[in-house]
Structures are given as C-alpha cells and as structure tokens.
Design a protein around this motif. Structure first.
Motif, short mmCIF file in Angstrom:
data_model
loop_
_atom_site.label_atom_id
_atom_site.label_comp_id
_atom_site.label_asym_id
_atom_site.label_seq_id
_atom_site.Cartn_x
_atom_site.Cartn_y
_atom_site.Cartn_z
N UNK A 163 0.88 -1.18 0.00
CA UNK A 163 0.00 0.00 0.00
C UNK A 163 0.91 1.22 0.00
N UNK A 164 0.39 2.37 -0.40
CA UNK A 164 1.27 3.54 -0.44
C UNK A 164 1.09 4.39 0.81
N UNK A 165 2.20 5.05 1.19
CA UNK A 165 2.17 5.96 2.33
C UNK A 165 2.83 7.28 1.91
N UNK A 166 2.44 8.40 2.56
CA UNK A 166 3.06 9.69 2.20
C UNK A 166 4.51 9.77 2.68
N UNK A 167 5.43 10.12 1.75
CA UNK A 167 6.86 10.21 2.08
C UNK A 167 7.49 11.02 0.96
N UNK A 168 8.76 11.41 1.09
CA UNK A 168 9.42 12.18 0.02
C UNK A 168 9.64 11.25 -1.18
N UNK A 169 8.78 11.40 -2.18
CA UNK A 169 8.76 10.43 -3.28
C UNK A 169 9.55 10.93 -4.50
N UNK A 170 10.85 11.20 -4.34
CA UNK A 170 11.63 11.75 -5.46
C UNK A 170 11.72 10.79 -6.64
N UNK A 171 12.04 9.52 -6.38
CA UNK A 171 12.28 8.57 -7.46
C UNK A 171 11.22 7.50 -7.58
N UNK A 214 4.05 11.50 8.27
CA UNK A 214 3.32 11.67 9.54
C UNK A 214 2.09 10.78 9.46
N UNK A 215 1.68 10.20 10.59
CA UNK A 215 0.47 9.36 10.57
C UNK A 215 -0.73 10.18 10.10
N UNK A 216 -0.78 11.47 10.47
CA UNK A 216 -1.94 12.30 10.13
C UNK A 216 -2.03 12.60 8.64
N UNK A 217 -0.92 12.46 7.91
CA UNK A 217 -0.95 12.74 6.46
C UNK A 217 -1.43 11.53 5.66
N UNK A 218 -1.59 10.39 6.32
CA UNK A 218 -1.98 9.16 5.64
C UNK A 218 -3.50 9.10 5.56
N UNK A 219 -4.01 8.53 4.44
CA UNK A 219 -5.48 8.45 4.30
C UNK A 219 -6.06 7.25 5.05
N UNK A 220 -5.19 6.50 5.76
CA UNK A 220 -5.70 5.39 6.58
C UNK A 220 -5.40 5.70 8.05
N UNK A 221 -6.15 5.05 8.94
CA UNK A 221 -5.91 5.24 10.38
C UNK A 221 -4.89 4.21 10.84
N UNK A 222 -3.74 4.70 11.34
CA UNK A 222 -2.70 3.77 11.80
C UNK A 222 -3.22 2.95 12.98
N UNK A 223 -4.12 3.53 13.77
CA UNK A 223 -4.66 2.78 14.92
C UNK A 223 -5.44 1.57 14.42
N UNK A 224 -6.29 1.80 13.39
CA UNK A 224 -7.07 0.67 12.85
C UNK A 224 -6.14 -0.36 12.19
N UNK A 225 -5.13 0.14 11.48
CA UNK A 225 -4.21 -0.78 10.79
C UNK A 225 -3.46 -1.65 11.81
N UNK A 226 -3.04 -1.06 12.91
CA UNK A 226 -2.33 -1.83 13.94
C UNK A 226 -3.27 -2.85 14.58
N UNK A 227 -4.53 -2.41 14.81
CA UNK A 227 -5.50 -3.34 15.42
C UNK A 227 -5.73 -4.57 14.54
N UNK A 228 -5.58 -4.39 13.22
CA UNK A 228 -5.85 -5.48 12.27
C UNK A 228 -4.66 -6.41 12.03
N UNK A 229 -3.58 -6.23 12.79
CA UNK A 229 -2.44 -7.15 12.65
C UNK A 229 -2.02 -7.65 14.04
N UNK A 230 -1.02 -8.56 14.05
CA UNK A 230 -0.48 -9.03 15.32
C UNK A 230 0.84 -8.33 15.67
N UNK A 231 1.60 -7.97 14.64
CA UNK A 231 2.88 -7.29 14.85
C UNK A 231 2.99 -6.15 13.84
#
Ligand SMILES: [Zn+2]
Ligand SMILES: [Zn+2]
Length: 308
Positions: A181-189, A212-229
């Motif tokens: 999945x994509x996340x916001x970051x300095x995407x030069x290349x 930053x977590x706030x710049x992402x269109x997904x909730x990191x809290x929900x994403x973490x809840x949906x995994x084990x690690x």
C-alpha cells in the motif's frame, strides 16, 4: 558488565523464540536490521551514540530489513535490500543452514538508499543472480528499468521485476500473501510502499518510512489493530533530538508522537507496535533508560536477529 548482561538477555530471548519457531511450521518474521538508511554508527558521526558504537561493535546495527520465513516451503523473502545486505544475508544463512542462501523474492518499499541499493550486489560484479524476483510498485519499477546500474540487472536478467498493484494481495504460496500500500513520504524517485504480510496464523505490518500518521489516508490505529505485529517508523525519538526544528517540519512520526496517539488504546494493541528504522541520533539505539521508558509505556522495540 552491563553490556554483557544485556547481550545475554537478548541472546536468551532470541534463543527461545528461535527454538519455538524451529519446532513450528508457522511462517514468521525475522528482523535483519533496525537502523535508518545510513546505519548505526553513521558515516562521519562522532556524537555520543556513534562513538559508543564505533568503540563497541556489539552496539552497531544494520539498516532496517525483515525476512519472512516459511518453514513449510523452506523458502524466505526479503523486505528491503539495504546497503548492509552482504552482512544480513550472511547472518541469515548462518542461522538458517537448511534454507537457500538467496531469498525467493525481494519486496522493496521505496527508492531511498537504505531500502533498495542492496540490489546492486545481485549483479554480475558480485553474486550474479538468475531472475531473482523483485516485487515493486509501478513508479519504482519504471525507475529501476530506466536508470543504471539497476537497468543492467533487468537487461541481464539478474532480477525479474514483478509489478505490484497498491492494495492488491499477491500470493507467495502456502497461504502466504503480501499486500503493498502507499504511504506519504518524500517520493523523489518512486512512490513509497508499506507492506502487510499475512500467514495462516499471524498478520504483520511493515512501515519503515512515512511522513506523519496524520498525512496518511488510513488510520494507523485501525491498521495496527488489524495485525499481530506492526514494525513502524521510529526514525526519531522526541522533539529534543530535533533541536529548534518545529515538529511539524520533521518528516517522520516521532516515537513520542506515536506513543501519544496510542495512549488510550488497550495494552494488547500497544504491544503490537515494534519500533524500527532508528536514526543514528535516536537514543533508543544505545540508551537503556530510553529503551525502558518505551517498554514501560507498553510498546516494543524491534531487535536484530529476533523472530516474531
Ligand atoms: Zn529510510
Ligand atoms: Zn525514505
């Protein structure tokens, strides 16, 4: 003495988890590195942490990378090809003599030096692989195909690029899947990917770099809840490390920001978070008090060589 004791604790924890996984047929993640792109110590760095690590080799850390290991297929996959790949593949092979030396495939998050430049070791100057599968999102695919020295790996068929589509799972056999999945970051290349790896028993998240977590269109809290690690970007510890730079200008979530964000979540959610991708300035690399503070708040710190 302190160093010897902590090394012993680490060895013991790693021994038991490795013994458990050795007797088990469940796929697992093994951490191959935990540092930011420049590694620890950093080139040209003579500050407190780096000096300790120059003096004490046991404190040195490889650049962040994971192995997904499947005891049933006797295959493994590498997540990010770092500048430390030579050491990382050697260490992995020493710990796993029954597995092939080379991974079955390599998944790459993005085109910043700590995450993809290890691919160069697969070329004819070094190990000269034959069609090693390299899984990447579209912009990174085009970057590798159109720029040397990476394009030579493609034209000489050292690597075979397997295109990924964001948010679509790919199967790698034995009910193991990987989703980019994509996340916001300095995407030069290239764009920047995170990965979600699913095995029949465990679910993993790997986001070594994000603005930053706030710049992402997904909730990191929900994403973490949906995994084990969840192995999450922890490049910097806190505001003090940044000097006078405003936090808003620091293009990574600080560890303290992530801790605050998860403060109200249950302990069972917090402990899923394993911080990774530490900058050489991040005291979590060498300061036992900071490590204790993070663990006391209920979070975990990814450890090189350890299995999850
Ligand atoms: Zn990075
Ligand atoms: Zn990056």
């Amino acid at each position: 003495m302190k160093h010897i004791l902590s090394a012993l604790c680490l060895l013991t924890a790693s021994f038991w988890s490795q013994l458990y996984n050795a007797q088990n047929t469940d796929a697992y993640i093994e951490v191959l590195g935990v540092a930011q792109d420049g590694g620890f110590p950093h080139m040209g760095c003579n500050k407190e942490g780096c000096n300790l690590a120059w003096e004490h080799p046991e404190l040195r850390r490889n650049v962040s990378s994971l192995a997904l290991v499947d005891p049933v297929q006797k295959k493994w996959w590498l997540f990010d090809a770092t500048p430390d790949i030579r050491q990382q593949l050697h260490d992995f092979s020493q710990r796993h003599k029954e597995y092939p030396y080379l991974p079955e495939g390599v998944f790459i998050t993005h085109a910043h030096i700590g995450h993809y430049t290890g691919l160069m070791e697969f070329g004819k100057e070094v190990i000269n692989t034959k069609q090693l599968k390299v899984y990447v999102l579209p912009k990174l695919k085009s970057f590798l195909e159109n720029n040397g020295p990476w394009s030579q790996l493609v034209s000489l068929k050292n690597i075979e690029i397997i295109p990924l589509t964001a948010d679509q799972e790919v199967s790698i056999g034995n009910s193991l899947t990987v989703k980019a999945f994509t996340v916001p970051h300095r995407d030069e290349y290239s764009e920047t990917a995170g990965f979600r790896m699913l095995t029949p028993k465990k679910r993993f998240l790997f986001i070594p770099d994000i603005d930053k977590w706030s710049k992402w269109n997904k909730s990191i809290i929900e994403e973490v809840k949906n995994v084990d690690f969840a192995f999450l970007d922890a490049t910097f510890y806190d505001q003090n490390e940044m000097g006078n730079r405003p936090v808003s200008e620091v293009p990574h979530p600080l560890i303290t920001e992530t801790e605050d964000l998860f403060q109200k979540e249950p302990a069972a959610v917090k402990k899923k978070i394993h911080f990774i991708h530490f900058n050489h300035s991040n005291r979590i690399l060498w300061d036992k008090a900071i490590q204790g503070k993070v663990r006391d708040k209920g979070f975990n710190i990814a450890e090189e060589g350890r299995q999850y």
